[in-house]
Design a protein around this motif. Structure first.
Motif, PDB file in Angstrom:
ATOM      1  N   GLU A   1       0.835  -1.206   0.000  1.00  0.00           N
ATOM      2  CA  GLU A   1       0.000   0.000   0.000  1.00  0.00           C
ATOM      3  C   GLU A   1       0.869   1.257   0.000  1.00  0.00           C
ATOM      4  O   GLU A   1       0.589   2.223  -0.713  1.00  0.00           O
ATOM      5  CB  GLU A   1      -0.941  -0.004   1.202  1.00  0.00           C
ATOM      6  N   GLU A   2       1.938   1.244   0.758  1.00  0.00           N
ATOM      7  CA  GLU A   2       2.872   2.376   0.781  1.00  0.00           C
ATOM      8  C   GLU A   2       3.470   2.587  -0.607  1.00  0.00           C
ATOM      9  O   GLU A   2       3.577   3.721  -1.088  1.00  0.00           O
ATOM     10  CB  GLU A   2       3.978   2.115   1.810  1.00  0.00           C
TER      11      GLU A   2
ATOM     12  N   HIS B   1       0.917   4.185  -3.027  1.00  0.00           N
ATOM     13  CA  HIS B   1       0.769   5.620  -2.801  1.00  0.00           C
ATOM     14  C   HIS B   1       2.011   6.394  -3.246  1.00  0.00           C
ATOM     15  O   HIS B   1       1.901   7.508  -3.787  1.00  0.00           O
ATOM     16  CB  HIS B   1       0.437   5.917  -1.339  1.00  0.00           C
TER      17      HIS B   1
ATOM     18  N   VAL C   1       1.901   6.514  -7.163  1.00  0.00           N
ATOM     19  CA  VAL C   1       0.796   7.370  -7.605  1.00  0.00           C
ATOM     20  C   VAL C   1       1.118   8.845  -7.345  1.00  0.00           C
ATOM     21  O   VAL C   1       0.719   9.722  -8.110  1.00  0.00           O
ATOM     22  CB  VAL C   1      -0.523   6.934  -6.927  1.00  0.00           C
ATOM     23  N   SER C   2       1.877   9.133  -6.294  1.00  0.00           N
ATOM     24  CA  SER C   2       2.228  10.524  -5.989  1.00  0.00           C
ATOM     25  C   SER C   2       3.261  11.092  -6.959  1.00  0.00           C
ATOM     26  O   SER C   2       3.361  12.307  -7.111  1.00  0.00           O
ATOM     27  CB  SER C   2       2.757  10.640  -4.552  1.00  0.00           C
TER      28      SER C   2
ATOM     29  N   GLN D   1      -3.425   6.847 -10.597  1.00  0.00           N
ATOM     30  CA  GLN D   1      -4.525   6.786  -9.635  1.00  0.00           C
ATOM     31  C   GLN D   1      -4.515   5.470  -8.885  1.00  0.00           C
ATOM     32  O   GLN D   1      -4.060   4.448  -9.392  1.00  0.00           O
ATOM     33  CB  GLN D   1      -5.871   6.968 -10.342  1.00  0.00           C
ATOM     34  N   VAL D   2      -5.022   5.549  -7.679  1.00  0.00           N
ATOM     35  CA  VAL D   2      -5.190   4.368  -6.837  1.00  0.00           C
ATOM     36  C   VAL D   2      -6.324   3.536  -7.417  1.00  0.00           C
ATOM     37  O   VAL D   2      -7.340   4.081  -7.858  1.00  0.00           O
ATOM     38  CB  VAL D   2      -5.490   4.793  -5.380  1.00  0.00           C
TER      39      VAL D   2
ATOM     40  N   PHE E   1      -3.112  -0.130  -8.814  1.00  0.00           N
ATOM     41  CA  PHE E   1      -2.972   1.277  -9.198  1.00  0.00           C
ATOM     42  C   PHE E   1      -2.692   1.358 -10.691  1.00  0.00           C
ATOM     43  O   PHE E   1      -2.368   0.358 -11.334  1.00  0.00           O
ATOM     44  CB  PHE E   1      -1.882   1.981  -8.373  1.00  0.00           C
TER      45      PHE E   1
END
Length: 158
Positions: free
Chosen positions: A15-16, A19, A22-23, A29-30, A52
């Protein structure tokens, strides 16, 4: 549904990673996230798979445990048209513990390898002029982050 989807194995950090990626990428996008249930093998309620998208490409990140890790034998190429793009991805992807490597390669904080390169590099390298291609190769081999201006000078024989 796309035919081939990169499926990346993480040790509790899927999950990290989702993100983080995606950043960095502007068209990202997630997606869907699924969680481990009673049957495991991960702790109940923890992220199992995080999906993602980057530039329309789907990726899946699995919290699979410590059994496997990334090697540079598999990498993602980010084609950058400008030096500004190279600089941006070079710094963002290697942030927080990533490692800069030779010839436009880097390893992010999760150990995933990336090649941050301009498409013009392959154009210079596959040209019919072997002397120009050799000069470009010699210049690139001295680089960590790719410098388009230096590649162009090598190609021109400067």
């Amino acid at each position: 549904m796309q035919k081939i989807t990169p499926f990346l194995w993480f040790n509790g950090r899927a999950e990290e990673a989702m993100h983080f990626y995606v950043s960095i990428f502007k068209d990202a996008q997630v997606g869907d996230v699924s969680y481990y249930g009673e049957a495991g093998p991960g702790p109940k309620g923890s992220v199992m798979v995080a999906g993602f998208h980057i530039n329309g490409q789907q990726f899946l990140a699995l919290n699979g445990g410590p059994e496997f890790s990334f090697t540079p034998a598999v990498s993602f190429v980010v084609n950058c048209d400008t030096q500004g793009e190279i600089d941006y991805y070079w710094e963002k992807l290697a942030a927080d513990g990533g490692k800069h490597q030779a010839c436009g390669w880097l390893q992010d904080k999760f150990g995933l390898s990336w090649q941050i390169v301009p498409p013009i590099l392959s154009e210079f390298m596959r040209g019919i002029d072997a002397k120009k291609a050799n000069r470009v190769m010699q210049a690139m081999l001295k680089m960590t982050k790719i410098d388009i201006a230096l590649l162009e000078k090598a190609y021109a024989g400067e």
